[in-house]
Design a protein around this motif. Structure first.
Motif: not given
Length: 343
Positions: A88-106
């Protein structure tokens, strides 16, 4: 004794990265002068002809970014919003996101599904897609988003570009999120706080929103000379705009013009803090900070409500004009990861 990264803080580390990156000799069809300039901006610019592909990345940790009162749904939403706000701060329209997750075992399956629902809800809100990611085991919940957007080259907003005489403006009040966190972390002090005030503050703290539509409209207006989003505090972000500028500029804030809602004043009163501190030095608001050509300000205000809060100068300093007419220099400070130890 060898120095530690905490001796120079996040901004010191970024300066070192930029210094080394700028010396590297690399030619590519997808990089131009603005691409290299964007190294110190909110997101990276990749040359696609008449457009830029805008890419940004943020890493969030459960222990430092998400209070215990934040649900997994809200955590998912925030992980998207912090990335989209950079676009938004660059004036861009979002098209997609990649989300990597570190997840606790429990971590419970219900908690994981709630997290994903929050991510997808925000993708829908910002009219974009979840397009990939990775999962791995981690001692604490860790989310790293990489968000992509598009902007026409002639519309892109950057931190560099403010000129003396420009108006400083923000898209909304600052300090509401900080006051909301104050309520969360000190519940006993706020049992008699107006319920409407409390709900409003907690909404800003737990359900932040990125100013995507405003960013796109402002970028197309042609009268915004520089921009960034307010994540680390207003004064800290103003310092970023000053340091990014190729010319010597300063900025003067007008205390009388700063939008400080009554909710913030109530919280400040109950905690013995100055409400001005909430507005100047706390982050997480995700409003846009802009410098606007003076002759075009009224024109853009007819389409988007902006708060005029000061003007750009040639002083090289950040100053504030107080209500009593006195003027003081403000030292930049705000939230910073890996911050140097205070003496």
């Amino acid at each position: 004794m060898p120095r530690k990264i905490s001796d120079i803080g996040e901004k010191g580390l970024i300066k070192r990265i930029l210094s080394k990156a700028e010396k590297s000799d690399f030619n590519s069809t997808f990089l131009d002068n603005f691409s290299f300039k964007s190294l110190s901006d909110d997101a990276a610019l990749i040359n696609l002809g008449d457009q830029y592909l805008v890419a940004t990345s943020d890493m969030l940790f459960k222990s430092t970014h998400f209070p215990d009162d934040m649900s997994y749904n809200q955590i998912g939403k925030k992980s998207v919003t912090v990335n989209v706000s950079d676009l938004a701060a660059m004036g861009a329209k979002p098209i997609g996101i990649i989300v990597s997750m570190g997840l606790p075992r429990d971590m419970l399956i219900d908690e994981f599904e709630e997290l994903i629902e929050g991510i997808l809800d925000m993708c829908s809100k910002y009219d974009m897609k979840l397009i990939g990611g990775d999962t791995n085991e981690s001692q604490e919940l860790t989310l790293c988003g990489t968000c992509l957007g598009l902007v026409q080259k002639e519309n892109v907003l950057m931190k560099d570009g403010a000129n003396p005489g420009d108006i400083i403006a923000i898209t909304g009040p600052v300090g509401l999120a900080a006051a909301g966190f104050e309520v969360l972390f000190n519940k006993n002090k706020f049992q008699d706080l107006n319920p409407n005030y409390k709900d409003h503050l907690l909404k800003h703290a737990l359900n932040p929103k990125a100013r995507v539509n405003e960013g796109i409209l402002l970028a197309k207006s042609g009268i915004i000379t520089s921009a960034t989003d307010i994540t680390d505090g207003l004064v800290s972000e103003i310092d970023e705009l000053i340091n990014a500028n190729n010319c010597r500029i300063g900025m003067t804030l007008n205390e009388e013009m700063l939008p400080i809602p009554e909710e913030i004043r109530e919280v400040a009163d109950k905690t013995g803090k100055d409400p001005l501190e909430f507005a100047l030095y706390y982050g997480e608001d995700f409003e846009l900070l802009l410098t606007v050509k003076k002759e075009g300000f009224k024109q853009i205000e007819e389409r988007i409500h902006l708060y005029e809060i000061g003007n750009v100068t040639s002083s090289g300093k950040i100053e504030i004009l107080h209500k009593d007419g006195t003027k003081n220099i403000i030292k930049p400070r705000g939230y910073e990861h890996l911050s140097p130890k205070k003496s």
